[in-house]
Write a protein that holds these residues in place. Structure first.
Motif, PDB file in Angstrom:
ATOM      1  N   SER A 179       0.822  -1.208   0.000  1.00 13.44           N
ATOM      2  CA  SER A 179       0.000   0.000   0.000  1.00 13.44           C
ATOM      3  C   SER A 179       0.859   1.263   0.000  1.00 13.44           C
ATOM      4  O   SER A 179       0.538   2.246  -0.687  1.00 13.44           O
ATOM      5  CB  SER A 179      -0.940   0.007   1.209  1.00 13.44           C
ATOM      6  N   LEU A 180       1.967   1.255   0.737  1.00  8.38           N
ATOM      7  CA  LEU A 180       2.848   2.418   0.775  1.00  8.38           C
ATOM      8  C   LEU A 180       3.698   2.511  -0.495  1.00  8.38           C
ATOM      9  O   LEU A 180       4.025   3.613  -0.945  1.00  8.38           O
ATOM     10  CB  LEU A 180       3.742   2.370   2.009  1.00  8.38           C
ATOM     11  N   LEU A 181       4.051   1.374  -1.076  1.00 10.21           N
ATOM     12  CA  LEU A 181       4.776   1.403  -2.354  1.00 10.21           C
ATOM     13  C   LEU A 181       3.899   2.013  -3.447  1.00 10.21           C
ATOM     14  O   LEU A 181       4.380   2.761  -4.300  1.00 10.21           O
ATOM     15  CB  LEU A 181       5.210  -0.014  -2.746  1.00 10.21           C
ATOM     16  N   VAL A 182       2.609   1.705  -3.405  1.00 12.19           N
ATOM     17  CA  VAL A 182       1.677   2.295  -4.372  1.00 12.19           C
ATOM     18  C   VAL A 182       1.541   3.796  -4.122  1.00 12.19           C
ATOM     19  O   VAL A 182       1.488   4.597  -5.063  1.00 12.19           O
ATOM     20  CB  VAL A 182       0.304   1.598  -4.299  1.00 12.19           C
ATOM     21  N   LEU A 183       1.508   4.207  -2.848  1.00 13.80           N
ATOM     22  CA  LEU A 183       1.462   5.635  -2.521  1.00 13.80           C
ATOM     23  C   LEU A 183       2.691   6.347  -3.075  1.00 13.80           C
ATOM     24  O   LEU A 183       2.587   7.448  -3.641  1.00 13.80           O
ATOM     25  CB  LEU A 183       1.385   5.826  -1.007  1.00 13.80           C
ATOM     26  N   ILE A 184       3.849   5.741  -2.931  1.00 13.69           N
ATOM     27  CA  ILE A 184       5.099   6.312  -3.450  1.00 13.69           C
ATOM     28  C   ILE A 184       5.010   6.482  -4.959  1.00 13.69           C
ATOM     29  O   ILE A 184       5.411   7.513  -5.518  1.00 13.69           O
ATOM     30  CB  ILE A 184       6.293   5.423  -3.060  1.00 13.69           C
ATOM     31  N   ASP A 185       4.470   5.485  -5.641  1.00 12.35           N
ATOM     32  CA  ASP A 185       4.298   5.568  -7.089  1.00 12.35           C
ATOM     33  C   ASP A 185       3.281   6.651  -7.452  1.00 12.35           C
ATOM     34  O   ASP A 185       3.489   7.419  -8.397  1.00 12.35           O
ATOM     35  CB  ASP A 185       3.844   4.208  -7.623  1.00 12.35           C
TER      36      ASP A 185
END
Length: 373
Positions: A179-185
Protein backbone atom coordinates in the motif's frame (compact mmCIF):
# COMPACT_ATOMS: atom_id res chain seq x y z
CA UNK A 1 -0.64 17.34 -23.93
CA UNK A 2 -4.18 16.03 -23.64
CA UNK A 3 -6.12 16.79 -20.48
CA UNK A 4 -7.02 14.01 -18.07
CA UNK A 5 -8.70 14.15 -14.65
CA UNK A 6 -9.75 11.22 -12.52
CA UNK A 7 -11.83 11.24 -9.33
CA UNK A 8 -12.65 8.17 -7.26
CA UNK A 9 -14.59 7.91 -3.99
CA UNK A 10 -15.08 4.83 -1.79
CA UNK A 11 -17.57 4.21 1.02
CA UNK A 12 -16.02 1.76 3.47
CA UNK A 13 -17.99 1.99 6.71
CA UNK A 14 -21.44 1.65 5.15
CA UNK A 15 -23.01 1.71 1.65
CA UNK A 16 -24.68 4.80 0.27
CA UNK A 17 -28.43 5.12 0.77
CA UNK A 18 -30.84 6.22 -1.96
CA UNK A 19 -30.69 9.90 -0.98
CA UNK A 20 -26.89 9.94 -1.05
CA UNK A 21 -26.79 8.19 -4.44
CA UNK A 22 -29.24 10.73 -5.85
CA UNK A 23 -27.03 13.56 -4.54
CA UNK A 24 -23.92 12.09 -6.20
CA UNK A 25 -25.75 11.54 -9.51
CA UNK A 26 -26.93 15.15 -9.48
CA UNK A 27 -23.31 16.38 -9.59
CA UNK A 28 -22.34 14.88 -12.96
CA UNK A 29 -23.83 12.83 -15.76
CA UNK A 30 -20.44 11.15 -16.18
CA UNK A 31 -20.46 9.37 -12.82
CA UNK A 32 -19.99 5.61 -12.61
CA UNK A 33 -21.85 4.90 -9.38
CA UNK A 34 -22.46 1.91 -7.12
CA UNK A 35 -23.53 1.78 -3.50
CA UNK A 36 -19.86 1.92 -2.39
CA UNK A 37 -17.98 3.69 -5.19
CA UNK A 38 -18.16 6.74 -7.45
CA UNK A 39 -15.80 7.44 -10.37
CA UNK A 40 -15.53 10.48 -12.63
CA UNK A 41 -13.26 10.81 -15.69
CA UNK A 42 -12.79 14.10 -17.58
CA UNK A 43 -10.86 14.67 -20.80
CA UNK A 44 -12.43 18.11 -21.04
CA UNK A 45 -14.61 20.08 -18.64
CA UNK A 46 -14.46 19.62 -14.88
CA UNK A 47 -16.24 18.17 -11.87
CA UNK A 48 -19.05 20.51 -10.80
CA UNK A 49 -19.16 19.39 -7.18
CA UNK A 50 -16.90 20.00 -4.21
CA UNK A 51 -14.87 16.84 -3.64
CA UNK A 52 -14.27 17.44 0.08
CA UNK A 53 -17.93 18.20 0.68
CA UNK A 54 -18.87 15.02 -1.17
CA UNK A 55 -16.43 13.05 0.96
CA UNK A 56 -17.84 14.55 4.16
CA UNK A 57 -21.41 13.67 3.19
CA UNK A 58 -21.06 10.23 1.62
CA UNK A 59 -17.64 8.60 1.44
CA UNK A 60 -14.59 7.60 3.49
CA UNK A 61 -11.73 7.84 0.96
CA UNK A 62 -11.17 10.00 -2.11
CA UNK A 63 -8.45 10.06 -4.80
CA UNK A 64 -7.86 12.67 -7.48
CA UNK A 65 -5.19 12.89 -10.14
CA UNK A 66 -4.71 15.17 -13.15
CA UNK A 67 -2.30 15.14 -16.06
CA UNK A 68 -0.96 18.59 -15.14
CA UNK A 69 0.72 17.27 -11.99
CA UNK A 70 -2.00 17.27 -9.31
CA UNK A 71 -2.35 14.36 -6.87
CA UNK A 72 -4.83 14.31 -3.98
CA UNK A 73 -5.75 11.70 -1.40
CA UNK A 74 -8.34 12.31 1.35
CA UNK A 75 -9.50 10.18 4.29
CA UNK A 76 -12.57 10.66 6.47
CA UNK A 77 -12.50 9.29 10.04
CA UNK A 78 -15.15 9.25 12.78
CA UNK A 79 -14.00 11.65 15.50
CA UNK A 80 -14.44 8.95 18.13
CA UNK A 81 -11.69 6.84 16.53
CA UNK A 82 -8.86 9.25 15.96
CA UNK A 83 -6.82 11.89 17.74
CA UNK A 84 -6.17 14.58 15.13
CA UNK A 85 -3.37 16.12 17.25
CA UNK A 86 -0.92 13.34 16.24
CA UNK A 87 -1.02 14.64 12.65
CA UNK A 88 -0.15 18.23 13.51
CA UNK A 89 3.66 17.92 13.01
CA UNK A 90 3.04 16.84 9.41
CA UNK A 91 0.83 19.78 8.42
CA UNK A 92 1.88 21.85 5.42
CA UNK A 93 -0.38 24.75 4.40
CA UNK A 94 -2.39 23.89 1.27
CA UNK A 95 -0.51 20.59 0.92
CA UNK A 96 -1.20 18.41 3.97
CA UNK A 97 -4.25 19.57 5.86
CA UNK A 98 -6.35 18.20 8.72
CA UNK A 99 -9.82 19.63 9.30
CA UNK A 100 -12.82 18.70 11.42
CA UNK A 101 -16.57 18.64 10.96
CA UNK A 102 -19.18 17.87 13.60
CA UNK A 103 -18.66 14.11 13.33
CA UNK A 104 -15.52 13.58 11.29
CA UNK A 105 -11.82 14.34 10.91
CA UNK A 106 -10.68 14.87 7.31
CA UNK A 107 -7.06 14.24 6.31
CA UNK A 108 -6.22 15.90 2.99
CA UNK A 109 -2.98 15.27 1.06
CA UNK A 110 -3.07 17.68 -1.89
CA UNK A 111 0.13 18.06 -3.91
CA UNK A 112 0.87 19.79 -7.19
CA UNK A 113 4.23 19.17 -8.81
CA UNK A 114 5.01 20.32 -12.37
CA UNK A 115 7.42 17.39 -12.72
CA UNK A 116 4.39 15.08 -12.47
CA UNK A 117 2.86 16.75 -15.55
CA UNK A 118 2.66 13.98 -18.13
CA UNK A 119 0.14 11.80 -19.89
CA UNK A 120 -1.83 9.46 -17.60
CA UNK A 121 -3.51 6.43 -19.11
CA UNK A 122 -5.77 5.79 -16.15
CA UNK A 123 -6.08 6.51 -12.45
CA UNK A 124 -7.95 3.28 -11.80
CA UNK A 125 -6.39 0.76 -9.44
CA UNK A 126 -4.49 3.19 -7.25
CA UNK A 127 -7.18 3.70 -4.62
CA UNK A 128 -8.04 0.03 -4.17
CA UNK A 129 -4.35 -0.66 -3.49
CA UNK A 130 -4.08 2.23 -0.99
CA UNK A 131 -7.39 1.90 0.86
CA UNK A 132 -5.73 -0.03 3.71
CA UNK A 133 -3.78 3.14 4.59
CA UNK A 134 -6.92 4.45 6.28
CA UNK A 135 -6.95 1.57 8.75
CA UNK A 136 -3.19 1.90 9.23
CA UNK A 137 -3.63 5.55 10.22
CA UNK A 138 -6.35 4.57 12.67
CA UNK A 139 -3.87 2.17 14.28
CA UNK A 140 -1.19 4.84 14.63
CA UNK A 141 0.92 4.04 11.56
CA UNK A 142 1.96 7.49 10.28
CA UNK A 143 4.30 6.35 7.52
CA UNK A 144 1.89 7.49 4.80
CA UNK A 145 1.75 10.99 6.28
CA UNK A 146 5.54 11.18 6.62
CA UNK A 147 6.01 10.08 2.99
CA UNK A 148 3.49 12.71 1.87
CA UNK A 149 5.48 15.34 3.83
CA UNK A 150 8.67 14.09 2.19
CA UNK A 151 7.11 14.68 -1.23
CA UNK A 152 5.52 18.04 -0.43
CA UNK A 153 8.25 19.70 1.65
CA UNK A 154 10.84 20.24 -1.14
CA UNK A 155 8.06 21.81 -3.26
CA UNK A 156 6.71 24.02 -0.47
CA UNK A 157 9.95 25.05 1.26
CA UNK A 158 13.10 26.64 -0.11
CA UNK A 159 16.03 25.43 2.07
CA UNK A 160 18.25 28.21 0.69
CA UNK A 161 15.97 30.85 2.20
CA UNK A 162 15.05 29.13 5.46
CA UNK A 163 15.69 25.58 6.64
CA UNK A 164 12.94 23.41 8.07
CA UNK A 165 12.95 20.52 10.51
CA UNK A 166 11.35 17.25 9.49
CA UNK A 167 8.39 15.89 11.50
CA UNK A 168 8.80 12.80 13.72
CA UNK A 169 10.13 9.83 11.74
CA UNK A 170 7.86 6.75 11.91
CA UNK A 171 9.23 3.28 12.49
CA UNK A 172 9.78 0.74 9.69
CA UNK A 173 10.39 3.08 6.76
CA UNK A 174 12.84 0.43 5.57
CA UNK A 175 10.07 -2.16 5.40
CA UNK A 176 7.15 -0.83 3.39
CA UNK A 177 3.99 -2.82 2.54
CA UNK A 178 2.49 -2.73 -0.95
CA UNK A 179 0.00 0.00 0.00
CA UNK A 180 2.85 2.42 0.77
CA UNK A 181 4.78 1.40 -2.35
CA UNK A 182 1.68 2.29 -4.37
CA UNK A 183 1.46 5.63 -2.52
CA UNK A 184 5.10 6.31 -3.45
CA UNK A 185 4.30 5.57 -7.09
CA UNK A 186 1.14 7.71 -6.95
CA UNK A 187 3.07 10.70 -5.56
CA UNK A 188 6.10 9.97 -7.76
CA UNK A 189 8.30 10.26 -4.69
CA UNK A 190 12.03 9.85 -5.32
CA UNK A 191 13.32 6.53 -3.99
CA UNK A 192 16.70 8.01 -3.07
CA UNK A 193 15.01 10.56 -0.80
CA UNK A 194 13.10 7.77 0.95
CA UNK A 195 16.27 5.71 1.46
CA UNK A 196 18.08 8.71 2.94
CA UNK A 197 15.17 9.59 5.23
CA UNK A 198 14.79 5.97 6.37
CA UNK A 199 18.26 6.02 7.93
CA UNK A 200 16.67 7.57 11.04
CA UNK A 201 13.74 5.14 11.14
CA UNK A 202 13.66 2.49 13.84
CA UNK A 203 12.75 -1.10 13.19
CA UNK A 204 9.81 -2.22 15.30
CA UNK A 205 8.69 -5.80 15.23
CA UNK A 206 4.98 -6.26 14.78
CA UNK A 207 3.94 -8.14 17.89
CA UNK A 208 0.81 -10.21 18.00
CA UNK A 209 -1.33 -8.80 20.76
CA UNK A 210 -3.38 -11.03 23.02
CA UNK A 211 -6.06 -8.60 24.08
CA UNK A 212 -8.72 -11.12 25.02
CA UNK A 213 -7.32 -11.47 28.54
CA UNK A 214 -7.95 -7.75 29.09
CA UNK A 215 -11.69 -7.91 28.46
CA UNK A 216 -12.47 -8.42 32.20
CA UNK A 217 -10.97 -4.98 32.82
CA UNK A 218 -13.91 -3.42 30.97
CA UNK A 219 -16.67 -2.20 33.23
CA UNK A 220 -20.12 -3.77 32.86
CA UNK A 221 -21.35 -0.51 31.40
CA UNK A 222 -18.62 -0.49 28.75
CA UNK A 223 -19.31 -4.10 27.81
CA UNK A 224 -23.01 -3.37 27.44
CA UNK A 225 -22.31 -0.25 25.37
CA UNK A 226 -20.13 -2.22 22.95
CA UNK A 227 -22.80 -4.94 22.64
CA UNK A 228 -25.53 -2.38 21.93
CA UNK A 229 -23.37 -0.76 19.23
CA UNK A 230 -22.75 -4.20 17.71
CA UNK A 231 -26.47 -5.04 17.64
CA UNK A 232 -27.22 -1.68 15.98
CA UNK A 233 -24.63 -2.46 13.29
CA UNK A 234 -22.59 0.64 14.05
CA UNK A 235 -19.28 0.96 12.23
CA UNK A 236 -15.88 0.40 13.79
CA UNK A 237 -17.12 -1.30 16.96
CA UNK A 238 -14.24 -3.75 16.69
CA UNK A 239 -11.74 -0.93 16.24
CA UNK A 240 -13.13 0.97 19.22
CA UNK A 241 -12.98 -2.12 21.40
CA UNK A 242 -9.43 -2.91 20.27
CA UNK A 243 -8.29 0.64 21.00
CA UNK A 244 -9.85 0.50 24.46
CA UNK A 245 -8.12 -2.79 25.28
CA UNK A 246 -4.83 -1.48 23.94
CA UNK A 247 -5.14 1.41 26.37
CA UNK A 248 -5.20 -1.14 29.20
CA UNK A 249 -2.11 -2.76 27.68
CA UNK A 250 -0.38 0.61 27.26
CA UNK A 251 -0.03 -0.01 23.52
CA UNK A 252 -2.16 2.65 21.94
CA UNK A 253 0.70 5.03 21.38
CA UNK A 254 1.62 6.10 17.86
CA UNK A 255 4.63 4.19 16.49
CA UNK A 256 7.04 7.13 16.67
CA UNK A 257 10.28 7.49 18.57
CA UNK A 258 10.35 11.14 19.59
CA UNK A 259 13.94 10.77 20.82
CA UNK A 260 15.23 10.29 17.27
CA UNK A 261 17.24 13.36 16.18
CA UNK A 262 15.28 15.43 13.67
CA UNK A 263 17.00 16.57 10.49
CA UNK A 264 16.59 19.68 8.38
CA UNK A 265 15.15 19.52 4.89
CA UNK A 266 18.51 20.48 3.40
CA UNK A 267 20.14 17.58 5.29
CA UNK A 268 17.54 15.20 3.89
CA UNK A 269 18.16 16.47 0.36
CA UNK A 270 21.92 15.99 0.83
CA UNK A 271 21.28 12.43 2.03
CA UNK A 272 19.23 11.84 -1.12
CA UNK A 273 22.03 13.24 -3.25
CA UNK A 274 24.47 10.88 -1.54
CA UNK A 275 22.15 7.95 -2.26
CA UNK A 276 21.95 8.97 -5.92
CA UNK A 277 25.76 9.06 -6.18
CA UNK A 278 26.14 5.68 -4.49
CA UNK A 279 23.47 4.13 -6.71
CA UNK A 280 25.12 5.47 -9.85
CA UNK A 281 28.49 4.11 -8.74
CA UNK A 282 26.94 0.69 -8.16
CA UNK A 283 25.21 0.82 -11.54
CA UNK A 284 28.46 1.80 -13.27
CA UNK A 285 30.34 -0.99 -11.51
CA UNK A 286 27.66 -3.50 -12.48
CA UNK A 287 27.94 -2.36 -16.12
CA UNK A 288 31.73 -2.63 -15.93
CA UNK A 289 31.57 -6.17 -14.57
CA UNK A 290 29.03 -7.16 -17.21
CA UNK A 291 31.28 -5.75 -19.94
CA UNK A 292 34.27 -7.66 -18.57
CA UNK A 293 32.30 -10.89 -18.62
CA UNK A 294 31.23 -10.19 -22.20
CA UNK A 295 34.82 -9.45 -23.29
CA UNK A 296 36.24 -12.53 -21.59
CA UNK A 297 33.63 -14.65 -23.35
CA UNK A 298 34.55 -12.96 -26.66
CA UNK A 299 38.27 -13.65 -26.10
CA UNK A 300 37.59 -17.39 -26.21
CA UNK A 301 36.15 -17.15 -29.72
CA UNK A 302 38.13 -14.23 -31.16
CA UNK A 303 39.58 -16.16 -34.12
CA UNK A 304 36.14 -17.44 -35.09
CA UNK A 305 34.71 -13.90 -34.94
CA UNK A 306 37.45 -12.67 -37.31
CA UNK A 307 36.49 -15.44 -39.74
CA UNK A 308 32.83 -14.39 -39.55
CA UNK A 309 33.80 -10.77 -40.27
CA UNK A 310 35.58 -11.67 -43.50
CA UNK A 311 32.73 -13.95 -44.55
CA UNK A 312 30.26 -11.10 -44.05
CA UNK A 313 32.43 -8.64 -46.02
CA UNK A 314 32.59 -10.96 -49.02
CA UNK A 315 28.78 -10.74 -49.34
CA UNK A 316 29.08 -7.05 -50.42
CA UNK A 317 25.71 -6.13 -48.87
CA UNK A 318 24.63 -3.40 -46.46
CA UNK A 319 23.28 -5.61 -43.68
CA UNK A 320 26.33 -7.95 -43.58
CA UNK A 321 28.58 -4.85 -43.60
CA UNK A 322 26.73 -3.55 -40.53
CA UNK A 323 27.13 -6.91 -38.78
CA UNK A 324 30.83 -7.05 -39.62
CA UNK A 325 31.43 -3.54 -38.25
CA UNK A 326 29.51 -4.39 -35.05
CA UNK A 327 31.83 -7.39 -34.54
CA UNK A 328 34.85 -5.15 -35.16
CA UNK A 329 33.68 -2.68 -32.49
CA UNK A 330 33.48 -5.57 -30.00
CA UNK A 331 36.97 -6.73 -30.99
CA UNK A 332 38.32 -3.21 -30.51
CA UNK A 333 36.89 -3.15 -26.97
CA UNK A 334 38.50 -6.55 -26.36
CA UNK A 335 41.85 -5.29 -27.64
CA UNK A 336 41.67 -2.31 -25.27
CA UNK A 337 40.84 -4.61 -22.36
CA UNK A 338 43.74 -6.97 -23.22
CA UNK A 339 46.23 -4.16 -23.93
CA UNK A 340 46.51 -5.18 -27.60
CA UNK A 341 44.97 -2.12 -29.24
CA UNK A 342 48.03 -1.49 -31.46
CA UNK A 343 47.78 -5.03 -32.88
CA UNK A 344 44.07 -4.51 -33.61
CA UNK A 345 44.70 -1.15 -35.34
CA UNK A 346 47.29 -2.82 -37.59
CA UNK A 347 44.65 -5.34 -38.67
CA UNK A 348 42.19 -2.51 -39.41
CA UNK A 349 44.78 -0.60 -41.48
CA UNK A 350 45.37 -3.72 -43.56
CA UNK A 351 41.64 -4.16 -44.00
CA UNK A 352 41.40 -0.54 -45.21
CA UNK A 353 44.05 -1.30 -47.87
CA UNK A 354 42.56 -4.66 -48.90
CA UNK A 355 39.02 -3.27 -49.24
CA UNK A 356 39.72 0.25 -50.46
CA UNK A 357 37.36 -0.38 -53.39
CA UNK A 358 34.43 -0.99 -51.01
CA UNK A 359 33.13 2.53 -50.18
CA UNK A 360 30.13 1.12 -48.31
CA UNK A 361 32.39 -0.78 -45.91
CA UNK A 362 34.95 2.04 -45.58
CA UNK A 363 32.26 4.60 -44.72
CA UNK A 364 30.88 2.31 -42.03
CA UNK A 365 34.36 1.84 -40.55
CA UNK A 366 34.79 5.62 -40.46
CA UNK A 367 31.37 6.15 -38.84
CA UNK A 368 32.27 3.58 -36.15
CA UNK A 369 35.58 5.44 -35.58
CA UNK A 370 37.56 2.32 -36.37
CA UNK A 371 39.86 4.02 -38.89
CA UNK A 372 42.81 6.07 -37.74
CA UNK A 373 42.58 9.76 -38.61
Amino acid sequence: MSEYQYYEFLALDRPLNATEKAYVESLSSRVELTSTQAKFVYNYGDFRGNSQEMLEKCFDVMLYMASWGSRQLMFRFPKSLINADVFEPYYLPDRIIVSSTKNFVILNINIHDEEMSHWIDSGEGYLSDMVSLRNDLLQGDLRSFYLAWLKAAPIYFDPEEEDYIEPPVPANLNNLPNSLLVLIDFLELEQDLIVGAAKASEFQKEEEESLEDLIPKLSEREKNDFLVQLIKGESHVGMQLTNRLREFAGKREVRINNNTPRRTLSELLKLAEGEINQRRKKEQEALRQAKIQKLEALAKKKDKVWEQIFELITLKQSKPYNQAVAHLVDLRDLAEYQGKLEEFQTSIKQMQIDYSSRPGLISRLQKARLLAK
